[in-house]
Design an enzyme around this catalytic site. Sequence first.
Site, PDB file in Angstrom:
ATOM      1  N   SER A 152       0.926  -1.097  -0.176  1.00 46.89           N
ATOM      2  CA  SER A 152       0.004   0.003  -0.052  1.00 46.89           C
ATOM      3  C   SER A 152       0.932   1.207  -0.156  1.00 46.89           C
ATOM      4  O   SER A 152       2.211   1.180  -0.035  1.00 46.89           O
ATOM      5  CB  SER A 152      -0.741  -0.036   1.092  1.00 46.89           C
ATOM      6  N   LYS A 153       0.171   2.396  -0.174  1.00 44.96           N
ATOM      7  CA  LYS A 153       0.901   3.553  -0.048  1.00 44.96           C
ATOM      8  C   LYS A 153       1.889   3.816   1.250  1.00 44.96           C
ATOM      9  O   LYS A 153       2.843   4.406   1.268  1.00 44.96           O
ATOM     10  CB  LYS A 153       0.026   4.700  -0.151  1.00 44.96           C
ATOM     11  N   ARG A 154       1.213   3.344   2.303  1.00 36.33           N
ATOM     12  CA  ARG A 154       1.841   3.390   3.604  1.00 36.33           C
ATOM     13  C   ARG A 154       3.083   2.726   3.809  1.00 36.33           C
ATOM     14  O   ARG A 154       3.812   2.876   4.365  1.00 36.33           O
ATOM     15  CB  ARG A 154       0.664   3.157   4.717  1.00 36.33           C
ATOM     16  N   GLU A 186       8.748   9.551  -6.813  1.00 39.37           N
ATOM     17  CA  GLU A 186       8.681  10.025  -5.246  1.00 39.37           C
ATOM     18  C   GLU A 186      10.074   9.546  -4.653  1.00 39.37           C
ATOM     19  O   GLU A 186      10.487  10.108  -3.740  1.00 39.37           O
ATOM     20  CB  GLU A 186       7.371   9.458  -4.670  1.00 39.37           C
TER      21      GLU A 186
END
Length: 430
Positions: A198-200, A208
């Site tokens: 996930s992004k987390r 990024e």
Amino acid sequence: MTRDRFAPSPTGNLHIGGARTALFNWMHAQSQGGRFVLRIEDTDCERSKKEFVDEILTSLKWLGFQWDEVYFQSERFAVYREYADKLLGQGKAYKDQGAVILKMPQQKIRLNDLIRGAIEFDTAELKDQVLIKSDGSPTYSFACVVDDALMEIDCVIRGEDHISNTPKQMVIYEALGFRIPQFAHLPLIMGTEGGRLSKRTGAAAVSEYRQMGFLPEALVNYLMLLGWSPGKNREIMDLAAACKEFSLKKVNKTAAIFSMEKLRWMNAQHLKGMKTQALRGLLVPLLKERGFLDGNFDENRLDEMIEAFKGRLVTLTDFLDWTGFIFKDELLITLDLKEKFFSKDLSMEFQLLRERLGRLEDFTKAACEEAFRNLTAELNMKTADLVHPVRVALTGNPVGPGLFETMAILGKEKTLKRLSEAIETQWIKD
């Protein structure tokens, strides 16, 4: 000579999972002396954006995955229509409300996946497959099959989340009389807490990671170990060396675990191994962007800073954080550091140190250390009792390179100025 392809959809940026897929395709092509084909799957005209195409291309170049050929599916609609019409003419497909739909034959399909081994499918569980939608655009599976066949792709290497698409596509291959390529479905990348990435837990865009100060060599090095191992417990490898040893037979079936901590460690190892001049070339643009450098700067002095801090860096941006005290005119010292290191009145010691340092003609590390140690010996005080407060006064940070190395890098003028400021702001009362 093998032909491998990476086929991203420009409906978003290139993320870690896609980058790993691109890497394994690129490594496979290189290991076989083959060609790496980039195909932009932009048939979804509403969701596909030019900025995503640009980001994907830029990220692939930054990672070092130079392609030999590039295609855009949005430019190939006539090709897909031609093959759909062929199936209509053969009675293998039919029209329904403007869409072209393939009749699903009833059969058992056996796939010998190069990673997962034998997999069997029963097409009785599949519905008839839409090839061309009513708006004239091709479906993913149909465009994929036509392009992989016409572009002579030998091995389709992609994530295991595509396994469900494979039997549908094999049926289309057979219907069109195309040679079916080999398939290799990569294990998914999971987060350290379990579940899909996930992004987390690290599913950020490649761009990024670049902004966070990671090196492309380190990111590629880490991605290649997510599902593949060169053996002999080796971890730090460059891409060229890894390609010589790459084999799909060594790819694991089990899910790979993405660890940001491990990636940071690997990035630090690559930074430590870089030559100072090469590292300077990466840092100068960041320093200029932050306003720390202008067009004119002393390369030798900057190299001294890099040598002093290189062993402590985890990312390139760490250098900006660690060395900000050198470039800034004003230094901010947090309240907790003031309470910890300036609770005792050291104004006399600071003043004496300032005088000793001020008399130095050559403001070198060795000269600063000699002056400092002579003073603490004369004052009969522990070196540590003065080192830490002085470090905070000069850098605003309780840790960093050696104090005397820091003084030499900071320079005589700023060192004396900050010692004076510490005396005036911490201990002299109005």
